[in-house]
Design a protein around this motif. Structure first.
Motif, mmCIF file in Angstrom:
data_model
loop_
_atom_site.group_PDB
_atom_site.id
_atom_site.type_symbol
_atom_site.label_atom_id
_atom_site.label_comp_id
_atom_site.label_asym_id
_atom_site.label_seq_id
_atom_site.Cartn_x
_atom_site.Cartn_y
_atom_site.Cartn_z
ATOM 1 N N TYR A 160 -47.964 14.063 32.960
ATOM 2 C CA TYR A 160 -49.069 14.600 32.168
ATOM 3 C C TYR A 160 -48.630 15.716 31.234
ATOM 4 N N HIS A 161 -47.322 15.928 31.063
ATOM 5 C CA HIS A 161 -46.772 16.933 30.142
ATOM 6 C C HIS A 161 -47.319 18.333 30.455
ATOM 7 N N LEU A 162 -47.256 18.715 31.721
ATOM 8 C CA LEU A 162 -47.808 19.988 32.154
ATOM 9 C C LEU A 162 -46.719 21.060 32.194
ATOM 10 N N LYS A 163 -47.145 22.285 31.996
ATOM 11 C CA LYS A 163 -46.227 23.413 32.042
ATOM 12 C C LYS A 163 -45.959 23.817 33.490
ATOM 13 N N ASN A 164 -44.904 24.618 33.676
ATOM 14 C CA ASN A 164 -44.636 25.204 34.979
ATOM 15 C C ASN A 164 -45.658 26.307 35.241
ATOM 16 N N SER A 165 -46.538 26.057 36.190
ATOM 17 C CA SER A 165 -47.607 27.024 36.469
ATOM 18 C C SER A 165 -47.716 27.235 37.967
ATOM 19 N N PRO A 166 -47.575 28.487 38.426
ATOM 20 C CA PRO A 166 -47.209 29.678 37.653
ATOM 21 C C PRO A 166 -45.711 29.851 37.476
ATOM 22 N N CYS A 167 -44.882 29.025 38.165
ATOM 23 C CA CYS A 167 -43.430 29.127 38.040
ATOM 24 C C CYS A 167 -42.840 27.753 38.334
ATOM 25 N N ASP A 168 -41.579 27.711 38.724
ATOM 26 C CA ASP A 168 -40.890 26.449 39.002
ATOM 27 C C ASP A 168 -41.607 25.675 40.116
ATOM 28 N N PRO A 169 -41.655 24.321 40.031
ATOM 29 C CA PRO A 169 -42.379 23.543 41.046
ATOM 30 C C PRO A 169 -41.905 23.797 42.472
ATOM 31 N N CYS A 170 -40.596 23.901 42.684
ATOM 32 C CA CYS A 170 -40.087 24.132 44.042
ATOM 33 C C CYS A 170 -40.500 25.502 44.559
ATOM 34 N N LEU A 171 -40.469 26.518 43.703
ATOM 35 C CA LEU A 171 -40.873 27.863 44.133
ATOM 36 C C LEU A 171 -42.366 27.920 44.421
ATOM 37 N N VAL A 172 -43.141 27.152 43.685
ATOM 38 C CA VAL A 172 -44.589 27.135 43.930
ATOM 39 C C VAL A 172 -44.881 26.605 45.324
ATOM 40 N N HIS A 173 -44.202 25.534 45.721
ATOM 41 C CA HIS A 173 -44.436 24.970 47.051
ATOM 42 C C HIS A 173 -43.835 25.841 48.148
ATOM 43 N N CYS A 174 -42.768 26.546 47.849
ATOM 44 C CA CYS A 174 -42.195 27.439 48.862
ATOM 45 C C CYS A 174 -43.115 28.616 49.161
ATOM 46 N N CYS A 175 -43.799 29.111 48.158
ATOM 47 C CA CYS A 175 -44.629 30.313 48.336
ATOM 48 C C CYS A 175 -46.094 29.979 48.602
ATOM 49 N N MET A 176 -46.632 28.952 47.948
ATOM 50 C CA MET A 176 -48.060 28.619 48.052
ATOM 51 C C MET A 176 -48.201 27.113 48.208
ATOM 52 N N HIS A 177 -47.765 26.622 49.346
ATOM 53 C CA HIS A 177 -47.683 25.175 49.542
ATOM 54 C C HIS A 177 -49.072 24.534 49.556
ATOM 55 N N SER A 178 -49.974 25.039 50.348
ATOM 56 C CA SER A 178 -51.306 24.440 50.463
ATOM 57 C C SER A 178 -52.072 24.532 49.150
ATOM 58 N N CYS A 179 -51.970 25.672 48.477
ATOM 59 C CA CYS A 179 -52.663 25.817 47.192
ATOM 60 C C CYS A 179 -52.096 24.864 46.147
ATOM 61 N N ALA A 180 -50.770 24.637 46.190
ATOM 62 C CA ALA A 180 -50.146 23.726 45.235
ATOM 63 C C ALA A 180 -50.603 22.289 45.469
ATOM 64 N N LEU A 181 -50.720 21.891 46.730
ATOM 65 C CA LEU A 181 -51.203 20.537 47.029
ATOM 66 C C LEU A 181 -52.633 20.340 46.534
ATOM 67 N N CYS A 182 -53.483 21.328 46.729
ATOM 68 C CA CYS A 182 -54.867 21.223 46.266
ATOM 69 C C CYS A 182 -54.937 21.180 44.748
ATOM 70 N N GLN A 183 -54.109 21.965 44.080
ATOM 71 C CA GLN A 183 -54.100 21.952 42.623
ATOM 72 C C GLN A 183 -53.640 20.603 42.080
ATOM 73 N N GLU A 184 -52.618 20.019 42.688
ATOM 74 C CA GLU A 184 -52.139 18.711 42.247
ATOM 75 C C GLU A 184 -53.196 17.634 42.472
ATOM 76 N N HIS A 185 -53.910 17.711 43.598
ATOM 77 C CA HIS A 185 -54.975 16.737 43.859
ATOM 78 C C HIS A 185 -56.091 16.851 42.823
ATOM 79 N N ARG A 186 -56.490 18.065 42.493
ATOM 80 C CA ARG A 186 -57.543 18.244 41.485
ATOM 81 C C ARG A 186 -57.073 17.794 40.116
#
Length: 241
Positions: A160-186
């Motif tokens: 979907y040509h999305l930006k890194n939000s709020p940072c690198d994808p791996c770091l997002v899941h390392c720090c905020m895993h559950s929130c990242a899963l919910c954001q991807e689902h939405r």
């Protein structure tokens, strides 16, 4: 003489000699894929793209990383059972992967490491002998959480040509895993809803045209126009210039 004494390059085959390998009919007529002939083209203009081309990531996410309350169902799934939500996201993104396979991999890698650390602490306590096993289990779960789930988040961003939000994808899941899963689902849910509702335009069919084969219409259309019966129109006067 030198040519006659030279050894022959040809080998005579005998009837007792078995074939080297069996070749089934049609085996040699299979198509061959040549990587050099596979060309990637732009979907809009059809221009040939280089192999190192990456689509620009200039689109923003439709929801923020902390917008879990926007979707109650995904929020509860990501909080109490993140492996199921991850499996659903992977199945939506990749049709060739079943959600059960992704769910089991997530449960073994992430929840499994956390369960081993919790069981070791409850059964044997936290001491210098068990602290290494507890830390190793938690580190394994944290590392697999960031790498394994971050790769699918990166695939979603490329699709979907999305930006890194709020940072690198791996770091997002390392720090905020559950929130990242919910954001991807939405995000996938919003894109699927946008593709489902397409504007339509009502077009009326053209009127039915009938061909007439009557002789009268043919004669009328083929006959030249009759001369005018007005006497004044027939009297023409020539005037000198």
């Amino acid at each position: 003489m030198a040519e006659g004494n030279a050894q022959s390059r040809y080998v005579r085959l005998t009837k007792e000699q078995a074939p080297v390998e069996d070749i089934t009919p049609g085996e040699l007529n299979q198509p061959i894929e040549v990587p050099q002939l596979i060309v990637h083209r732009c979907h809009e203009c059809g221009q040939t793209l280089p192999e190192s081309y990456q689509p620009p990531a200039d689109e923003d996410w439709t929801t923020g990383i902390c917008g879990c309350a926007d979707d109650t169902e995904s929020c509860l799934s990501g909080l109490f059972c993140p492996c199921v939500l991850f499996g659903r996201n992977v199945e939506t993104l990749r049709e060739d992967i079943l959600w059960t396979n992704a769910c089991v991999c997530h449960a073994i890698c992430v929840e499994g490491g956390m369960a081993v650390a919790a069981a070791t602490a409850l059964l044997h306590g936290i001491d210098p002998k068990t602290s290494f096993l507890i830390c190793e289990s938690l580190f394994f779960a944290w590392w697999m959480c960031g790498i394994y789930t971050g790769l699918f988040r990166q695939s979603l961003q490329k699709k979907y040509h999305l930006k890194n939000s709020p940072c690198d994808p791996c770091l997002v899941h390392c720090c905020m895993h559950s929130c990242a899963l919910c954001q991807e689902h939405r995000e996938m849910k919003n894109h699927l809803s946008d593709n489902a509702v397409m504007p339509t335009t009502a077009v009326d069919p053209p009127p039915i045209q009938q061909m007439s084969s009557s002789n009268e219409e043919k004669t009328d259309s083929a006959s030249p126009p009759e001369p005018s019966k007005d006497p004044e129109s027939n009297n023409l006067e020539l005037q000198p210039l």
